[in-house]
Design a protein around this motif. Sequence first.
Motif, short mmCIF file in Angstrom:
data_model
loop_
_atom_site.label_atom_id
_atom_site.label_comp_id
_atom_site.label_asym_id
_atom_site.label_seq_id
_atom_site.Cartn_x
_atom_site.Cartn_y
_atom_site.Cartn_z
N PHE A 181 -0.34 -2.97 4.21
CA PHE A 181 -0.99 -1.66 4.33
C PHE A 181 -1.19 -0.97 2.99
CE2 PHE A 181 0.21 -1.42 9.00
CZ PHE A 181 -1.10 -1.64 9.40
N SER A 182 -0.43 -1.37 1.95
CA SER A 182 -0.66 -0.66 0.68
C SER A 182 -0.90 -1.58 -0.51
CB SER A 182 0.47 0.34 0.41
OG SER A 182 1.69 -0.30 0.40
N THR A 183 -1.35 -2.78 -0.21
CA THR A 183 -1.85 -3.68 -1.26
C THR A 183 -2.69 -4.75 -0.55
OG1 THR A 183 -1.23 -5.06 -3.16
CG2 THR A 183 0.19 -5.23 -1.22
N ASP A 184 -3.14 -5.77 -1.29
CA ASP A 184 -3.92 -6.82 -0.65
C ASP A 184 -3.24 -8.16 -0.84
OD1 ASP A 184 -5.96 -8.84 -0.11
OD2 ASP A 184 -7.37 -7.16 -0.06
N PRO A 185 -2.91 -8.87 0.25
CA PRO A 185 -2.14 -10.12 0.12
C PRO A 185 -2.93 -11.27 -0.49
CG PRO A 185 -2.79 -9.77 2.40
CD PRO A 185 -3.19 -8.54 1.66
N THR A 190 -7.62 -8.57 4.30
CA THR A 190 -7.92 -8.73 2.87
C THR A 190 -9.37 -8.38 2.53
OG1 THR A 190 -7.76 -10.27 1.00
CG2 THR A 190 -8.57 -11.19 3.05
N LYS A 191 -9.56 -8.06 1.25
CA LYS A 191 -10.91 -7.95 0.69
C LYS A 191 -11.08 -9.07 -0.32
CE LYS A 191 -11.01 -2.97 1.36
NZ LYS A 191 -9.66 -2.87 1.91
N GLY A 192 -10.14 -10.02 -0.28
CA GLY A 192 -10.25 -11.23 -1.09
C GLY A 192 -10.79 -12.35 -0.21
N GLU A 224 -3.31 1.67 -14.31
CA GLU A 224 -2.02 1.05 -14.00
C GLU A 224 -2.08 0.41 -12.60
OE1 GLU A 224 1.35 3.69 -14.50
OE2 GLU A 224 2.69 2.22 -13.54
N TRP A 225 -2.73 1.11 -11.65
CA TRP A 225 -2.84 0.61 -10.28
C TRP A 225 -3.52 -0.76 -10.22
CZ3 TRP A 225 -1.12 1.16 -5.50
CH2 TRP A 225 -1.88 0.66 -4.44
N ILE A 226 -4.56 -0.95 -11.04
CA ILE A 226 -5.31 -2.22 -10.94
C ILE A 226 -4.64 -3.37 -11.70
CG2 ILE A 226 -7.55 -1.17 -10.38
CD1 ILE A 226 -8.38 -1.64 -13.31
N GLY A 284 0.33 -1.95 -6.40
CA GLY A 284 -0.95 -1.95 -7.08
C GLY A 284 -1.90 -2.96 -6.48
N CYS A 285 -3.16 -2.93 -6.95
CA CYS A 285 -4.15 -3.85 -6.39
C CYS A 285 -5.34 -3.93 -7.34
CB CYS A 285 -4.59 -3.36 -5.02
SG CYS A 285 -5.81 -4.44 -4.26
N SER A 286 -5.64 -5.15 -7.79
CA SER A 286 -6.72 -5.33 -8.76
C SER A 286 -8.11 -5.20 -8.13
CB SER A 286 -6.57 -6.67 -9.48
OG SER A 286 -6.52 -7.71 -8.53
N HIS A 287 -8.18 -5.01 -6.81
CA HIS A 287 -9.50 -4.79 -6.21
C HIS A 287 -10.04 -3.40 -6.59
CE1 HIS A 287 -8.72 -8.02 -2.87
NE2 HIS A 287 -8.96 -8.54 -4.06
N GLY A 288 -9.11 -2.48 -6.83
CA GLY A 288 -9.50 -1.16 -7.37
C GLY A 288 -10.56 -0.41 -6.59
N CYS A 289 -10.44 -0.36 -5.28
CA CYS A 289 -11.48 0.27 -4.46
C CYS A 289 -11.66 1.75 -4.78
CB CYS A 289 -11.17 0.09 -2.98
SG CYS A 289 -11.07 -1.65 -2.54
N ASN A 290 -12.92 2.16 -4.69
CA ASN A 290 -13.28 3.54 -5.07
C ASN A 290 -13.67 4.40 -3.88
OD1 ASN A 290 -13.08 3.27 -7.92
ND2 ASN A 290 -14.89 1.95 -7.84
N TYR A 291 -13.17 4.10 -2.70
CA TYR A 291 -13.59 4.90 -1.50
C TYR A 291 -13.19 6.36 -1.60
CZ TYR A 291 -13.24 0.19 0.49
OH TYR A 291 -13.32 -1.14 0.72
N PRO A 292 -11.99 6.77 -1.97
CA PRO A 292 -10.97 6.07 -2.77
C PRO A 292 -9.94 5.33 -1.91
CG PRO A 292 -10.39 8.36 -2.52
CD PRO A 292 -11.68 8.18 -1.76
N CYS A 293 -9.06 4.57 -2.60
CA CYS A 293 -8.01 3.82 -1.94
C CYS A 293 -6.84 4.75 -1.60
CB CYS A 293 -7.54 2.69 -2.85
SG CYS A 293 -5.99 1.94 -2.34
N TYR A 294 -6.51 4.84 -0.32
CA TYR A 294 -5.42 5.72 0.13
C TYR A 294 -4.08 5.28 -0.46
CZ TYR A 294 -2.41 8.29 3.37
OH TYR A 294 -1.46 9.11 3.91
S1 SF4 Z 1 -5.13 -1.78 -1.42
FE1 SF4 Z 1 -6.95 -2.21 -0.20
S2 SF4 Z 1 -8.23 -0.35 -0.42
FE2 SF4 Z 1 -6.64 -0.28 -2.03
S3 SF4 Z 1 -7.60 -1.19 -3.83
FE3 SF4 Z 1 -6.56 -2.85 -2.74
S4 SF4 Z 1 -8.07 -3.75 -1.35
FE4 SF4 Z 1 -8.85 -1.78 -2.04
#
Ligand code: SF4
Length: 253
Positions: free
Chosen positions: A85-89, A119-121, A53-55, A27-37
């Motif tokens: 690759f599937s979360t943000d550290p 990261t996007k943090g 649940e993801w966020i 999961g990842c609390s950044h919750g990107c809406n691109y959407p997140c792959y």
């Molecule tokens: S994993 Fe990456 S793309 Fe997905 S919600 Fe987190 S920061 Fe955004």
Amino acid sequence: MNELFRKSLIYKTGVEYGDYTLNHVLGCSHGCNYPCYAYQMAKRFGKVKSYDEWIKPKIVANTLEVLEKEIPKFEGKISVLNLCFSTDPFMMNQDKIIELSMEILKRLNAHDIVCSVLTKGLLPIELEKLNKKNQYGITVITLDDDFRKKMEPGASQINERIKSLRALHEKGCKTWVSIEPYPTPNFIKQNLKEILEGVNFTDKIIFGRMHYNKQVSMYKEYKQFYNQCAEEVISFCNERNIEYHIKKGTFTE
Ligand code: SF4
């Protein structure tokens, strides 16, 4: 914070510029809406039921124990280990995750395993004390923080993100910027040159189009648009001696 346990963590990735990776969080609390792959895959394979649940990320509680066993097996085989690759550290306001990510990097570096972080943090300045071969990256798809909030609601402010990367660059660390997934003008009209200038200190730029979003194909000239953007990135990087990589599928006939 919710927890889960895993039997293994390090694995070889099929991702274009990746080598090995590990994901110590689901999961990842950044919750990107691109959407997140990563979210789409987690939902498809039943790891999470919903965006809500993801966020709410779950940390892998036995990460350090698993790594203790796995690292010796992979020593000498990994050229670069990617976090993640599937979360943000370096997820915003998630101290436990940030602390664990730092510890993972230290342990991998202690076994001469070089790491690449994205990261996007905010990148902690303490990273400068780790192996100088590590590469620290941020995603920058816009300089407009209102648009950033729409697309990456839980992530860091864009100026702060760039500032944290610049601080590491000034300490002599290798840095990179991922301009992906870059939006078409029907999302936002923006000047790619300004974005490139905003990160002109970095060592490497990766540029890629946006996928999995119907709004892209609603922009009739999207292929031509991405071809022009890719060319702009290449000439910008060539003029400044910046390494670059254009993601597959961005350039088209
Ligand atoms: S994993 Fe990456 S793309 Fe997905 S919600 Fe987190 S920061 Fe955004």
